[in-house]
Design a protein around this motif. Sequence first.
Motif, PDB file in Angstrom:
ATOM      1  N   PHE A 101       0.876  -1.167   0.000  1.00 11.12           N
ATOM      2  CA  PHE A 101       0.000   0.000   0.000  1.00 11.12           C
ATOM      3  C   PHE A 101       0.913   1.216   0.000  1.00 11.12           C
ATOM      4  CE2 PHE A 101      -2.848  -3.128   1.771  1.00 11.12           C
ATOM      5  CZ  PHE A 101      -4.076  -2.780   1.251  1.00 11.12           C
ATOM      6  N   ALA A 102       0.736   2.122  -0.948  1.00  9.03           N
ATOM      7  CA  ALA A 102       1.608   3.295  -1.042  1.00  9.03           C
ATOM      8  C   ALA A 102       0.770   4.538  -1.286  1.00  9.03           C
ATOM      9  CB  ALA A 102       2.619   3.123  -2.168  1.00  9.03           C
ATOM     10  N   ALA A 103       1.234   5.652  -0.729  1.00  9.06           N
ATOM     11  CA  ALA A 103       0.578   6.950  -0.923  1.00  9.06           C
ATOM     12  C   ALA A 103       1.648   7.993  -1.181  1.00  9.06           C
ATOM     13  CB  ALA A 103      -0.245   7.328   0.294  1.00  9.06           C
ATOM     14  N   TYR A 104       1.364   8.883  -2.120  1.00  6.52           N
ATOM     15  CA  TYR A 104       2.286   9.973  -2.455  1.00  6.52           C
ATOM     16  C   TYR A 104       1.610  11.292  -2.108  1.00  6.52           C
ATOM     17  CZ  TYR A 104       5.079  13.202  -5.177  1.00  6.52           C
ATOM     18  OH  TYR A 104       5.861  14.255  -5.565  1.00  6.52           O
ATOM     19  N   GLY A 105       2.322  12.113  -1.359  1.00  9.05           N
ATOM     20  CA  GLY A 105       1.842  13.451  -1.014  1.00  9.05           C
ATOM     21  C   GLY A 105       2.581  14.484  -1.836  1.00  9.05           C
ATOM     22  N   PRO A 106       1.969  15.006  -2.904  1.00 12.69           N
ATOM     23  CA  PRO A 106       2.680  15.955  -3.773  1.00 12.69           C
ATOM     24  C   PRO A 106       3.065  17.253  -3.071  1.00 12.69           C
ATOM     25  CG  PRO A 106       0.476  15.490  -4.639  1.00 12.69           C
ATOM     26  CD  PRO A 106       0.639  14.714  -3.388  1.00 12.69           C
ATOM     27  N   ALA A 107       2.298  17.696  -2.086  1.00 13.27           N
ATOM     28  CA  ALA A 107       2.614  18.956  -1.402  1.00 13.27           C
ATOM     29  C   ALA A 107       3.925  18.841  -0.621  1.00 13.27           C
ATOM     30  CB  ALA A 107       1.476  19.354  -0.468  1.00 13.27           C
ATOM     31  N   ARG A 108       4.126  17.713   0.027  1.00 13.52           N
ATOM     32  CA  ARG A 108       5.351  17.493   0.801  1.00 13.52           C
ATOM     33  C   ARG A 108       6.418  16.719   0.019  1.00 13.52           C
ATOM     34  NH1 ARG A 108       3.255  15.556   6.747  1.00 13.52           N
ATOM     35  NH2 ARG A 108       2.143  17.459   7.300  1.00 13.52           N
ATOM     36  N   ASP A 109       6.042  16.223  -1.165  1.00 17.22           N
ATOM     37  CA  ASP A 109       6.919  15.395  -1.999  1.00 17.22           C
ATOM     38  C   ASP A 109       7.440  14.195  -1.196  1.00 17.22           C
ATOM     39  OD1 ASP A 109       8.151  14.659  -4.353  1.00 17.22           O
ATOM     40  OD2 ASP A 109       9.998  15.742  -3.896  1.00 17.22           O
ATOM     41  N   ARG A 110       6.513  13.503  -0.547  1.00 19.39           N
ATOM     42  CA  ARG A 110       6.843  12.352   0.292  1.00 19.39           C
ATOM     43  C   ARG A 110       6.085  11.124  -0.189  1.00 19.39           C
ATOM     44  NH1 ARG A 110       8.958  13.503   5.514  1.00 19.39           N
ATOM     45  NH2 ARG A 110       9.373  11.261   5.450  1.00 19.39           N
ATOM     46  N   LEU A 111       6.712   9.980  -0.050  1.00 19.21           N
ATOM     47  CA  LEU A 111       6.095   8.703  -0.387  1.00 19.21           C
ATOM     48  C   LEU A 111       5.993   7.878   0.888  1.00 19.21           C
ATOM     49  CD1 LEU A 111       5.108   6.874  -2.720  1.00 19.21           C
ATOM     50  CD2 LEU A 111       7.424   5.976  -2.837  1.00 19.21           C
ATOM     51  N   TYR A 112       4.791   7.376   1.174  1.00 17.33           N
ATOM     52  CA  TYR A 112       4.538   6.574   2.363  1.00 17.33           C
ATOM     53  C   TYR A 112       4.098   5.186   1.917  1.00 17.33           C
ATOM     54  CZ  TYR A 112       4.084  11.340   4.065  1.00 17.33           C
ATOM     55  OH  TYR A 112       4.302  12.664   4.332  1.00 17.33           O
ATOM     56  N   GLY A 113       4.508   4.150   2.641  1.00 13.48           N
ATOM     57  CA  GLY A 113       4.113   2.812   2.241  1.00 13.48           C
ATOM     58  C   GLY A 113       4.077   1.828   3.382  1.00 13.48           C
ATOM     59  N   HIS A 114       3.254   0.795   3.213  1.00 15.62           N
ATOM     60  CA  HIS A 114       3.144  -0.319   4.148  1.00 15.62           C
ATOM     61  C   HIS A 114       3.104  -1.596   3.332  1.00 15.62           C
ATOM     62  CE1 HIS A 114       1.746   1.486   8.111  1.00 15.62           C
ATOM     63  NE2 HIS A 114       1.984   2.518   7.338  1.00 15.62           N
ATOM     64  N   ILE A 115       3.818  -2.611   3.784  1.00 13.39           N
ATOM     65  CA  ILE A 115       3.760  -3.928   3.158  1.00 13.39           C
ATOM     66  C   ILE A 115       2.921  -4.823   4.053  1.00 13.39           C
ATOM     67  CG2 ILE A 115       5.082  -5.950   2.461  1.00 13.39           C
ATOM     68  CD1 ILE A 115       7.325  -4.090   1.670  1.00 13.39           C
ATOM     69  N   GLU A 116       1.910  -5.433   3.463  1.00  9.96           N
ATOM     70  CA  GLU A 116       0.968  -6.275   4.209  1.00  9.96           C
ATOM     71  C   GLU A 116       0.924  -7.674   3.605  1.00  9.96           C
ATOM     72  OE1 GLU A 116      -0.470  -5.323   6.885  1.00  9.96           O
ATOM     73  OE2 GLU A 116      -0.301  -3.150   6.807  1.00  9.96           O
ATOM     74  N   ASN A 117       0.457  -8.631   4.414  1.00  8.24           N
ATOM     75  CA  ASN A 117       0.334 -10.011   3.944  1.00  8.24           C
ATOM     76  C   ASN A 117      -0.913 -10.240   3.112  1.00  8.24           C
ATOM     77  OD1 ASN A 117       2.670 -10.740   5.247  1.00  8.24           O
ATOM     78  ND2 ASN A 117       1.603 -11.351   7.110  1.00  8.24           N
ATOM     79  N   ILE A 118      -1.922  -9.412   3.298  1.00  7.10           N
ATOM     80  CA  ILE A 118      -3.191  -9.593   2.611  1.00  7.10           C
ATOM     81  C   ILE A 118      -3.743  -8.214   2.260  1.00  7.10           C
ATOM     82  CG2 ILE A 118      -4.596  -9.622   4.704  1.00  7.10           C
ATOM     83  CD1 ILE A 118      -6.135 -11.978   3.372  1.00  7.10           C
TER      84      ILE A 118
END
Length: 123
Positions: free
Chosen positions: A45-62
């Motif tokens: 699961f990944a999210a990009y915040g263009p205002a802060r130019d940051r990429l956030y992510g989580h790796i999950e089993n399901i």
Amino acid sequence: MLCLDELGSLDLQPHPGRQWKGPDREPRPRRRASCIRPHGVRHLFAAYGPARDRLYGHIENIKHCSKFLEFSRSLRSLYPPEVRIAIVCGNHSPRLTTKCCRRVADRAGTSNVEIAHTPTNSS
């Protein structure tokens, strides 16, 4: 605003040796695909915040509604509660609001989040 998407299923298996082409050597032969996954697969699961130019992510089993809600809760914690967040998503079924399960819509309404879905088959 955050742009969210997921990728999966990822087959995260380490392979010994050097697999990449270097400047002083030929590329190695491609590895054949394997259907053997003794430890399962992972989903990103990944999210990009263009205002802060940051990429956030989580790796999950399901990949299902509960994991999406966990990830959106962690995204909500990045901003003060009074700031309204817009999350732009694709139309993957765990995020869609249906008559039988309104958990995503209810959580978004109570936590000051607006979820916008892209049209089907759009990039």
